[in-house]
Design an enzyme around this catalytic site. Structure first.
Site, PDB file in Angstrom:
ATOM      1  N   THR A 119       2.586  -3.124   3.832  1.00 48.59           N
ATOM      2  CA  THR A 119       2.141  -4.498   3.981  1.00 48.59           C
ATOM      3  C   THR A 119       2.856  -5.433   3.007  1.00 48.59           C
ATOM      4  OG1 THR A 119      -0.051  -3.886   4.797  1.00 48.59           O
ATOM      5  CG2 THR A 119       0.117  -6.029   3.759  1.00 48.59           C
ATOM      6  N   ASN A 161      -5.590   6.605  -1.685  1.00 44.95           N
ATOM      7  CA  ASN A 161      -4.816   5.588  -2.405  1.00 44.95           C
ATOM      8  C   ASN A 161      -5.656   4.348  -2.631  1.00 44.95           C
ATOM      9  OD1 ASN A 161      -3.577   2.935  -1.094  1.00 44.95           O
ATOM     10  ND2 ASN A 161      -3.873   4.419   0.573  1.00 44.95           N
ATOM     11  N   ARG A 162      -5.396   3.729  -3.790  1.00 44.60           N
ATOM     12  CA  ARG A 162      -5.984   2.415  -4.082  1.00 44.60           C
ATOM     13  C   ARG A 162      -4.881   1.518  -4.645  1.00 44.60           C
ATOM     14  NH1 ARG A 162      -8.974   5.762  -7.807  1.00 44.60           N
ATOM     15  NH2 ARG A 162      -8.153   5.680  -9.940  1.00 44.60           N
ATOM     16  N   LEU A 163      -3.760   1.504  -3.905  1.00 40.54           N
ATOM     17  CA  LEU A 163      -2.590   0.768  -4.386  1.00 40.54           C
ATOM     18  C   LEU A 163      -2.893  -0.722  -4.534  1.00 40.54           C
ATOM     19  CD1 LEU A 163       0.119   2.539  -2.223  1.00 40.54           C
ATOM     20  CD2 LEU A 163      -0.009   2.594  -4.714  1.00 40.54           C
ATOM     21  N   GLY A 164      -3.593  -1.308  -3.542  1.00 35.46           N
ATOM     22  CA  GLY A 164      -3.921  -2.728  -3.616  1.00 35.46           C
ATOM     23  C   GLY A 164      -2.750  -3.637  -3.271  1.00 35.46           C
ATOM     24  N   PHE A 165      -2.017  -3.279  -2.199  1.00 36.82           N
ATOM     25  CA  PHE A 165      -0.920  -4.141  -1.707  1.00 36.82           C
ATOM     26  C   PHE A 165       0.123  -4.438  -2.784  1.00 36.82           C
ATOM     27  CE2 PHE A 165      -3.390  -6.474   1.956  1.00 36.82           C
ATOM     28  CZ  PHE A 165      -3.360  -5.314   2.706  1.00 36.82           C
ATOM     29  N   ASN A 173      -2.753  -6.846   9.190  1.00 38.48           N
ATOM     30  CA  ASN A 173      -3.548  -5.814   8.528  1.00 38.48           C
ATOM     31  C   ASN A 173      -4.761  -6.428   7.835  1.00 38.48           C
ATOM     32  OD1 ASN A 173      -4.535  -3.619   7.148  1.00 38.48           O
ATOM     33  ND2 ASN A 173      -2.935  -3.632   5.593  1.00 38.48           N
ATOM     34  N   SER A 230      -7.199  -2.883   4.918  1.00 38.43           N
ATOM     35  CA  SER A 230      -7.046  -2.148   3.673  1.00 38.43           C
ATOM     36  C   SER A 230      -8.342  -2.252   2.883  1.00 38.43           C
ATOM     37  CB  SER A 230      -5.908  -2.732   2.826  1.00 38.43           C
ATOM     38  OG  SER A 230      -6.028  -2.228   1.515  1.00 38.43           O
ATOM     39  N   ASN A 269      -8.513  -1.804  -0.235  1.00 43.27           N
ATOM     40  CA  ASN A 269      -8.164  -1.960  -1.651  1.00 43.27           C
ATOM     41  C   ASN A 269      -7.931  -3.396  -2.097  1.00 43.27           C
ATOM     42  OD1 ASN A 269      -8.255   0.886  -2.031  1.00 43.27           O
ATOM     43  ND2 ASN A 269      -6.275   1.014  -0.991  1.00 43.27           N
ATOM     44  N   THR A 270      -8.102  -4.364  -1.188  1.00 43.92           N
ATOM     45  CA  THR A 270      -8.077  -5.776  -1.576  1.00 43.92           C
ATOM     46  C   THR A 270      -9.496  -6.285  -1.353  1.00 43.92           C
ATOM     47  OG1 THR A 270      -5.742  -6.078  -1.023  1.00 43.92           O
ATOM     48  CG2 THR A 270      -7.123  -8.060  -1.017  1.00 43.92           C
ATOM     49  N   LYS A 324      -4.560  -4.368  13.004  1.00 40.57           N
ATOM     50  CA  LYS A 324      -4.858  -3.028  12.473  1.00 40.57           C
ATOM     51  C   LYS A 324      -6.244  -3.003  11.867  1.00 40.57           C
ATOM     52  CE  LYS A 324      -2.985   0.623   9.551  1.00 40.57           C
ATOM     53  NZ  LYS A 324      -1.793   1.047   8.802  1.00 40.57           N
ATOM     54  N   ASN A 379      -6.649   2.309   9.847  1.00 42.53           N
ATOM     55  CA  ASN A 379      -6.279   2.383   8.436  1.00 42.53           C
ATOM     56  C   ASN A 379      -7.036   3.558   7.779  1.00 42.53           C
ATOM     57  OD1 ASN A 379      -5.345   1.505   5.819  1.00 42.53           O
ATOM     58  ND2 ASN A 379      -5.073  -0.518   6.739  1.00 42.53           N
ATOM     59  N   GLY A 438      -4.131  11.009  10.399  1.00 48.94           N
ATOM     60  CA  GLY A 438      -4.150  12.459  10.412  1.00 48.94           C
ATOM     61  C   GLY A 438      -3.263  13.109  11.454  1.00 48.94           C
ATOM     62  N   TYR A 496       1.747   8.897   8.406  1.00 46.47           N
ATOM     63  CA  TYR A 496       2.303   8.786   7.062  1.00 46.47           C
ATOM     64  C   TYR A 496       1.907  10.018   6.241  1.00 46.47           C
ATOM     65  CZ  TYR A 496       2.917   6.884   2.256  1.00 46.47           C
ATOM     66  OH  TYR A 496       3.254   6.689   0.940  1.00 46.47           O
TER      67      TYR A 496
HETATM   68  C1  LIG Z   1      -0.101   5.639  -0.013  1.00 48.69           C
HETATM   69  C2  LIG Z   1      -0.513   4.861   1.204  1.00 48.69           C
HETATM   70  C3  LIG Z   1      -0.251   3.505   1.280  1.00 48.69           C
HETATM   71  C4  LIG Z   1      -0.630   2.782   2.415  1.00 48.69           C
HETATM   72  N1  LIG Z   1      -0.332   1.448   2.478  1.00 48.69           N
HETATM   73  C5  LIG Z   1      -0.635   0.755   3.599  1.00 48.69           C
HETATM   74  C6  LIG Z   1      -0.280  -0.604   3.718  1.00 48.69           C
HETATM   75  O1  LIG Z   1       0.333  -1.203   2.839  1.00 48.69           O
HETATM   76  N2  LIG Z   1      -0.636  -1.255   4.865  1.00 48.69           N
HETATM   77  C7  LIG Z   1      -1.300  -0.638   5.898  1.00 48.69           C
HETATM   78  O2  LIG Z   1      -1.567  -1.275   6.920  1.00 48.69           O
HETATM   79  N3  LIG Z   1      -1.621   0.668   5.809  1.00 48.69           N
HETATM   80  C8  LIG Z   1      -1.299   1.369   4.702  1.00 48.69           C
HETATM   81  N4  LIG Z   1      -1.631   2.693   4.622  1.00 48.69           N
HETATM   82  C9  LIG Z   1      -2.385   3.315   5.739  1.00 48.69           C
HETATM   83  C10 LIG Z   1      -1.485   4.038   6.718  1.00 48.69           C
HETATM   84  O3  LIG Z   1      -0.583   3.149   7.342  1.00 48.69           O
HETATM   85  C11 LIG Z   1      -2.324   4.730   7.806  1.00 48.69           C
HETATM   86  O4  LIG Z   1      -3.014   3.746   8.553  1.00 48.69           O
HETATM   87  C12 LIG Z   1      -3.354   5.702   7.241  1.00 48.69           C
HETATM   88  O5  LIG Z   1      -2.858   6.342   6.097  1.00 48.69           O
HETATM   89  C13 LIG Z   1      -3.761   6.771   8.266  1.00 48.69           C
HETATM   90  O6  LIG Z   1      -2.624   7.481   8.730  1.00 48.69           O
HETATM   91  P1  LIG Z   1      -2.139   8.872   8.080  1.00 48.69           P
HETATM   92  O7  LIG Z   1      -3.333   9.770   8.027  1.00 48.69           O
HETATM   93  O8  LIG Z   1      -1.073   9.377   9.000  1.00 48.69           O
HETATM   94  O9  LIG Z   1      -1.614   8.545   6.718  1.00 48.69           O
HETATM   95  C14 LIG Z   1      -1.279   3.440   3.493  1.00 48.69           C
HETATM   96  C15 LIG Z   1      -1.520   4.809   3.404  1.00 48.69           C
HETATM   97  C16 LIG Z   1      -1.153   5.526   2.291  1.00 48.69           C
HETATM   98  C17 LIG Z   1      -1.435   7.011   2.232  1.00 48.69           C
END
Ligand SMILES: Cc1cc2nc3c(=O)[nH]c(=O)nc-3n(C[C@H](O)[C@H](O)[C@H](O)COP(=O)(O)O)c2cc1C
Length: 360
Positions: A84, A109-113, A168, A171, A173-174, A213, A242, A293, A314
């Site tokens: 994002t 994760n709790r990156l927070g954009f 999006n 999230s 985390n915001t 999303k 998400n 998943g 991812y």
């Molecule tokens: C480390 C990490 C960072 C993520 N950052 C974002 C993000 O910036 N924007 C977003 O829409 N989703 C973000 N996601 C969510 C993924 O795009 C996805 O929707 C979610 O992890 C479920 O798919 P997965 O199980 O294949 O990872 C992030 C996921 C992870 C693990």
């Protein structure tokens, strides 16, 4: 045994964010070889006016700053999503803020954009030569006084380079971001974003589809509200989902207490149920991207059977390595052959009822 199999143990001794940074650096140098994937007519999918060479995409969050989109396409992904991205650069939350749940093949994760902002990503995307499908995932700065204006700015900023947009609002985390999923806020957001998109379409003569999303942590009423607003606006599709705030059924109790969004295998079931329930509400045609998943061809097919037109992944790539997309595409090819299908989408929605009736 692949190079990744040898590297996995030493990589897993590193903090996950350090390992992520190394993987991006390796992809930038071209150190990671490209993977050959079948170019198979039966795997081609046309969604929202775009021709996807295969239905397996990279989900947002891996390539937040648009550093390696072409490398991801070379790994076999049929499309990739950057972001994002927020208007201003943003540091995100203090580290550590990514946690592996190894036994569960999950991530919290709790990156927070954290991201470098619109400008940096735009200059990278503007320099690309690829004709591959690169989506741009847009969000709002944490300290923004007008969050809707941040999304509108994203549309205007990237309209010339994005093949599709992801709005999006899911999230965890915001603080307060998921409140945009509430009916009245969502109506205002979609009206503003789609008006900006239409203005850009008129200006450029090229329409960029917009996907929304959503989170997997929704009540039935929450799903009703989102479906009603999605159908009331000319949105091009939904991305489900998400990360989740739930911690159901985790083996790795040590990390389960970390705050943040859970992804990977533990979110598969929940995200697939919500996908099927949204498919039932939206009818057969509105495109849905199934995320959460996906770890194999079988799980990718299950998303499609629940009602998805495309899938993204991812977290499972963290555990299975950069060859995962190519493995899944080959698996899908084998499965369409085995079933004698002329298109992978012939299985779409064949298990919507089953998934929708599972308990959340
Ligand atoms: C480390 C990490 C960072 C993520 N950052 C974002 C993000 O910036 N924007 C977003 O829409 N989703 C973000 N996601 C969510 C993924 O795009 C996805 O929707 C979610 O992890 C479920 O798919 P997965 O199980 O294949 O990872 C992030 C996921 C992870 C693990």
């Amino acid at each position: 045994m692949s190079v990744f199999d040898l590297l996995r143990a030493p990589l897993f001794t590193l903090d996950p964010e350090t390992a992520h940074g190394l993987s991006i650096a390796a992809l930038k140098t071209g150190f990671v070889p490209s993977c050959s994937v079948p170019q198979d007519e039966r795997l081609r999918v046309r969604v929202a006016g775009l021709d996807f060479p295969n239905p397996v995409g990279l989900a947002a969050g891996y390539d937040k700053n648009a550093e390696v989109p072409e490398a991801m396409l070379r790994l076999g992904f049929g499309f990739t999503e950057v972001g994002t991205l927020t208007p201003k650069p943003q540091a995100g939350n203090p580290r550590p803020r990514i946690f592996r749940l190894v036994e569960d093949e999950g991530v919290i994760n709790r990156l927070g954009f954290n991201n470098e902002g619109h400008e940096a990503a735009l200059s990278r995307l503007s320099a690309l030569k690829t004709t591959g499908i690169i989506g741009v995932n847009i969000g709002a700065n944490k300290d923004s006084a007008d969050r809707i204006a941040d999304y509108v700015a994203g549309i205007h900023r990237f309209a010339g380079v994005a093949r599709y947009f992801t709005v999006n609002i899911s999230s965890p985390n915001t603080p307060g971001l998921r409140d945009l999923q509430a009916r009245e806020s969502l109506a205002a957001l979609l009206s503003a974003v789609l008006a900006a998109r239409d203005a850009e379409t008129a200006r450029q003569g090229r329409n960029v589809p917009v996907f929304l999303k959503i989170a997997p942590d929704l009540t039935e009423e929450g799903m009703d509200d989102i479906a009603a607003e999605v159908l009331a606006h000319p949105l091009d599709g939904l991305i489900v989902s998400n990360t989740t705030l739930s911690r159901d059924g985790l083996k790795d109790a040590r990390q389960a207490g970390e705050a943040g969004g859970l992804s990977g295998k533990p979110v598969f079931r929940r995200s697939t149920i919500v996908l099927a329930r949204m498919r039932k509400r939206l009818g057969p045609d509105l495109p849905i991207v199934g995320v959460g998943g996906v770890s194999s061809a079988a799980t990718a097919i299950e998303k499609i059977r629940a009602g998805a037109d495309l899938v993204q992944l991812y977290s499972c790539m963290v555990y299975r390595g950069p060859g995962l997309a190519a493995d899944i595409v080959r698996g899908l090819r084998d499965e369409v052959s085995r079933l004698g299908l002329s298109s992978i989408l012939e299985v779409k929605s064949t298990a919507t009822e089953k998934w929708a009736s599972e308990a959340l």
